[in-house]
Design a protein around this motif. Structure first.
Motif, short mmCIF file in Angstrom:
data_model
loop_
_atom_site.label_atom_id
_atom_site.label_comp_id
_atom_site.label_asym_id
_atom_site.label_seq_id
_atom_site.Cartn_x
_atom_site.Cartn_y
_atom_site.Cartn_z
N ASP A 45 -7.67 -2.59 10.59
CA ASP A 45 -6.23 -2.60 10.86
C ASP A 45 -5.50 -2.38 9.54
O ASP A 45 -5.64 -3.18 8.61
N ASP A 46 -4.73 -1.31 9.45
CA ASP A 46 -4.08 -0.96 8.19
C ASP A 46 -3.03 -1.96 7.73
O ASP A 46 -2.57 -1.89 6.60
N ARG A 47 -2.65 -2.89 8.58
CA ARG A 47 -1.62 -3.86 8.18
C ARG A 47 -2.14 -4.89 7.19
O ARG A 47 -1.36 -5.52 6.48
N ASP A 48 -3.44 -5.10 7.17
CA ASP A 48 -4.04 -6.06 6.22
C ASP A 48 -4.84 -5.27 5.19
O ASP A 48 -5.97 -4.86 5.44
N ARG A 49 -4.30 -5.07 4.02
CA ARG A 49 -4.87 -4.16 3.05
C ARG A 49 -6.06 -4.75 2.30
O ARG A 49 -6.70 -4.05 1.54
N GLY A 50 -6.35 -6.01 2.51
CA GLY A 50 -7.51 -6.60 1.85
C GLY A 50 -8.57 -7.10 2.82
O GLY A 50 -9.59 -7.63 2.40
N GLY A 51 -8.33 -6.92 4.10
CA GLY A 51 -9.22 -7.51 5.10
C GLY A 51 -10.64 -7.00 5.05
O GLY A 51 -11.60 -7.77 5.21
N LEU A 52 -10.81 -5.71 4.85
CA LEU A 52 -12.17 -5.15 4.83
C LEU A 52 -12.97 -5.68 3.64
O LEU A 52 -14.16 -5.98 3.75
N MET A 53 -12.29 -5.82 2.49
CA MET A 53 -12.97 -6.39 1.31
C MET A 53 -13.46 -7.81 1.61
O MET A 53 -14.58 -8.20 1.28
N ARG A 54 -12.57 -8.62 2.24
CA ARG A 54 -12.92 -10.01 2.52
C ARG A 54 -14.09 -10.09 3.51
O ARG A 54 -14.94 -10.98 3.41
N THR A 55 -14.13 -9.17 4.47
CA THR A 55 -15.21 -9.19 5.45
C THR A 55 -16.55 -8.87 4.80
O THR A 55 -17.56 -9.52 5.07
N PHE A 56 -16.58 -7.87 3.92
CA PHE A 56 -17.81 -7.55 3.20
C PHE A 56 -18.25 -8.74 2.35
O PHE A 56 -19.44 -9.05 2.27
#
Length: 396
Positions: free
Chosen positions: A207-218
């Motif tokens: 979801d592009d609204r959370d710009r750090g979410g993918l980093m946190r998931t990894f």
């Protein structure tokens, strides 16, 4: 830049248990789902991750050649074809991590043509230790990004015509058969589930609204401290504006129409004109972006809903809100301006091509008989013109 994941639905690091120690986490993309962003962050944090027991075995940000080789893909137009040795090198690098956790990321793994290839990838990277991570974005976000990427690889078809071929003209394979191979996401997930099982596949809805979410998931999946992974600026990965893409598309028409060699395209256009233009010029607020017409957005959202439903029934772990995949974006509130390219942007693109020509090694320096322009190859002409232009500029 591409990113990331939903703010509310993806658990924080403390709530998402890490994968088993010794896991080999294989991120297969697909394209335009935050891959470049996460690859840059992983590579930049390579040494820091090693201190926490996690290895990034590739020697570059993106082991693209290895993934292309194992998936029997030819690579970008005009580039040399990857070889089996590229894949063998990556396998050796992964094996050298021993019993430690490691992470490998390439969106080109999504291009695996059949179950046998998927099986080989998994077995040679670690067998039962391999866990697969798939990142997904809404099709309506992917389509303009993927179209302009295809244009950067020589596509000559306009956006709306391309959309009609992808969405309305079965069998939906022309002009880019790779598109649905990558982006029929339910079938992509299903192919990998058949090999590794649903319990070893994680799907992250971006979801592009959370710009750090993918980093946190990894970080959570790899057992890393929160905020260890950080975005790395990469102007070369920015999307082209509509005017820039149309300029390049029209150049592709001329290039193909005159039957110039593909190696010339790779050298002077992709890594010359386009790369320099991206690095030197940032789009402004008045630059027109590539917009998807309403009919295509609704068709993509309908396919997204169908894919989300099928993925949910497979038993894989899904992080994020699947409803994002079927959302239709709001139409623009004001009329779009006419797409125009600023003269300085065009100048930077032209300079990039000339600089690439000037930097190219001269293949034959021995004396030759005088030839007319019509007797000289296009590749040689561009090199000569580039050298002359830069020589004059340096004099000035």
């Amino acid at each position: 830049m591409e990113t990331d994941c939903t703010r509310d639905e993806v658990p924080a690091n403390s709530a998402l248990p890490p994968l088993p120690a010794g896991t080999r986490l294989l991120h297969i993309g697909p394209h335009k789902t935050g891959t470049t962003s996460i690859q840059g962050a992983l590579f930049a944090a390579k040494e820091a991750m090693a201190g926490h027991g996690v290895d990034f075995p590739a020697t570059s940000r993106h082991p693209m050649s290895a993934a292309l080789a194992i998936c029997a893909r030819p690579g970008m137009m005009g580039n040399s074809k990857p070889t089996e040795r590229h894949w063998e090198t990556l396998v050796e690098q992964v094996a050298a991590t021993g019993r430690r956790t490691s992470v490998i990321s390439s969106e080109f793994f999504a291009d695996a043509p059949d179950d046998e290839t998927v099986e080989r990838i998994v077995q040679e990277l670690g067998g039962d230790r391999v866990y697969v991570l798939v990142t997904l974005r809404p099709l309506v976000r992917i389509m303009p990004s993927q179209w302009q990427q295809y244009v950067q690889n020589g596509l000559r078809m306009g956006y709306e015509d391309w959309l009609r071929h992808m969405l309305k003209k079965p069998p939906y394979e022309k002009p880019n058969p790779s598109f649905w191979r990558r982006h029929r996401h339910d079938r992509l997930v299903e192919r990998w589930v058949r090999v590794v099982g649903a319990e070893r596949v994680t799907v992250v809805v971006v979801d592009d609204r959370d710009r750090g979410g993918l980093m946190r998931t990894f970080e959570a999946l790899l057992g890393l401290p929160e905020n260890l992974l950080q975005p790395v600026p990469d102007t070369a990965n920015r999307s082209l504006t509509l005017a820039e893409t149309e300029m390049l598309r029209n150049l592709n028409v001329e290039f193909r129409g005159n039957e110039l060699p593909e190696e010339l395209y790779s050298q002077l256009v992709r890594y010359g004109a386009v790369m320099h233009m991206k690095n030197a010029c940032a789009p402004g607020p008045d630059d027109v972006k590539i917009r998807t017409p309403r009919w295509a957005a609704e068709a993509a959202a309908e396919i997204g809903a169908e894919m989300a439903e099928r993925i949910a029934a497979m038993g894989v772990r899904v992080l994020g809100d699947p409803a994002v995949l079927s959302a239709v974006p709001k139409p623009p509130t004001r009329a779009e301006a006419e797409p125009r390219m600023a003269p300085e942007v065009a100048a930077q693109a032209l300079y990039g091509a000339l600089a690439a020509a000037a930097a190219a090694p001269v293949g034959n320096t021995a004396p030759v008989q005088a030839r007319t322009v019509h007797q000289t190859s296009s590749k040689e002409l561009v090199k000569v013109l580039g050298h002359r232009a830069l020589k004059k500029l340096r004099r000035r």
